[in-house]
Write an enzyme that holds these catalytic residues in place. Structure first.
Site, mmCIF file in Angstrom:
data_model
loop_
_atom_site.group_PDB
_atom_site.id
_atom_site.type_symbol
_atom_site.label_atom_id
_atom_site.label_comp_id
_atom_site.label_asym_id
_atom_site.label_seq_id
_atom_site.Cartn_x
_atom_site.Cartn_y
_atom_site.Cartn_z
ATOM 1 N N SER A 1 42.227 36.420 49.536
ATOM 2 C CA SER A 1 43.471 37.174 49.705
ATOM 3 C C SER A 1 43.470 37.693 51.132
ATOM 4 O O SER A 1 42.420 37.728 51.783
ATOM 5 C CB SER A 1 43.477 38.363 48.730
ATOM 6 O OG SER A 1 44.433 39.324 49.113
ATOM 7 N N TYR B 1 39.270 45.254 44.453
ATOM 8 C CA TYR B 1 39.865 43.919 44.665
ATOM 9 C C TYR B 1 39.530 43.438 46.074
ATOM 10 O O TYR B 1 39.083 42.300 46.265
ATOM 11 C CB TYR B 1 41.380 44.028 44.474
ATOM 12 C CG TYR B 1 42.148 42.737 44.651
ATOM 13 C CD1 TYR B 1 42.151 41.760 43.667
ATOM 14 C CD2 TYR B 1 42.904 42.507 45.806
ATOM 15 C CE1 TYR B 1 42.881 40.582 43.823
ATOM 16 C CE2 TYR B 1 43.630 41.335 45.970
ATOM 17 C CZ TYR B 1 43.620 40.380 44.978
ATOM 18 O OH TYR B 1 44.348 39.207 45.134
#
Ligand SMILES: NC(=O)c1ccc[n+]([C@@H]2O[C@H](COP(=O)([O-])OP(=O)(O)OC[C@H]3O[C@@H](n4cnc5c(N)ncnc54)[C@H](OP(=O)(O)O)[C@@H]3O)[C@@H](O)[C@H]2O)c1
Length: 240
Positions: A143, A156
């Protein structure tokens, strides 16, 4: 029987489904894995109806035995693995004082630990493909948070940084034997994962899953001499 075969995790929607469709267009036989069986079966039926060679294996990638089940089912059906796409992932926001241990472990297990285990379990087939054509490929969905961390999405972000680091290590360890790894690092993509933010950022202003799939199509076409360690996808105005 397809001449090339791939596993895609998190293939029942969003980025994984778009990548699976692209691989089908490129002639791959594909094992599509995701957690919820009904949703996965619907996605697989859609690709099969378009004539692609696909099988569904419902599995929770947080579970080691289920990862082994996916790889075994793939080996059984296709007997080879040229492309592995480690894409399944989840994000749970929390401030540090509010981090719930179960959700912490889930993110570590799904986003990072599963990738390590998929490499280990797939290594023999990846090595065989690399020995044949020197161009086995593993794509790991990180990401943009794997490059620049976000508060609230701290766990995350840490897992996605881990994915970038793991990808780098795999290129050092496996690159010389013809297994190339790439980490994908997108900003907002229009998938179910970003539904929570669509009140503030319109879906049309997000990257499309097909944009990510096209980057994987490009990776398929690079020569054995070319490693692409990571690809970042920003939106106009996104500041790194
Ligand atoms: N969308 C974004 O803006 C964005 C940006 C950067 C990176 N990413 C990353 O892109 C990847 C794909 O996400 P997406 O945006 O395409 O979201 P998505 O449409 O929600 O897809 C997530 C996929 O992962 C599967 N999955 C979740 N937990 C799983 C588990 N425990 N075992 C097996 N499969 C599981 C889901 O299946 P079920 O629905 O059955 O759980 C689904 O197929 C993720 O790694 C995410 O972190 C997304």
């Amino acid at each position: 029987m397809a001449e090339r075969a791939a596993i895609v995790t998190g293939a029942s929607s969003g980025i994984g489904l778009a990548v699976a469709r692209m691989l089908g267009e490129e002639g791959f036989g594909i094992t599509m894995a995701a957690r919820r069986p009904e949703k996965l079966e619907g996605a697989v039926a859609g690709l099969a109806a378009d004539g692609f060679d696909v099988q569904a294996v419902a599995a929770n990638v947080a579970d080691e035995a289920e990862i082994q089940k996916v790889v075994a089912a793939h080996r059984e059906r296709y007997g080879r693995l040229d492309v592995l796409v480690n894409n399944a992932g989840i994000g749970v926001g929390a401030t540090v004082g509010e981090i719930d241990t179960k959700r912490l472990d889930m993110q570590l297990d799904i986003n990072l630990r599963s990738i390590v285990l998929f490499y280990r379990e797939s290594l023999e087939m990846l090595k065989a493909a690399a020995a044949e054509h020197k161009n086995a490929l593993v794509v790991n969905t990180s990401s943009i948070s794997g490059k620049r961390a976000e508060g609230w999405l701290s766990v995350y972000s840490a897992t996605k940084h881990g994915v970038v680091g793991w990808t780098e290590a795999m290129n050092k360890e496996l690159g010389p034997s013809g297994i190339k790894s790439t980490a994908l690092c997108p900003a907002f993509v229009d998938t179910p994962m970003t539904d929570f933010v669509k009140e503030h950022v319109a879906a049309e202003e997000m990257i499309r899953p097909e944009d990510i799939a096209e980057s994987v199509r490009y990776l398929l076409k690079t020569s054995p001499a070319c490693v692409v360690p990571e690809i970042m996808f920003l939106r106009p105005g996104d500041a790194l």
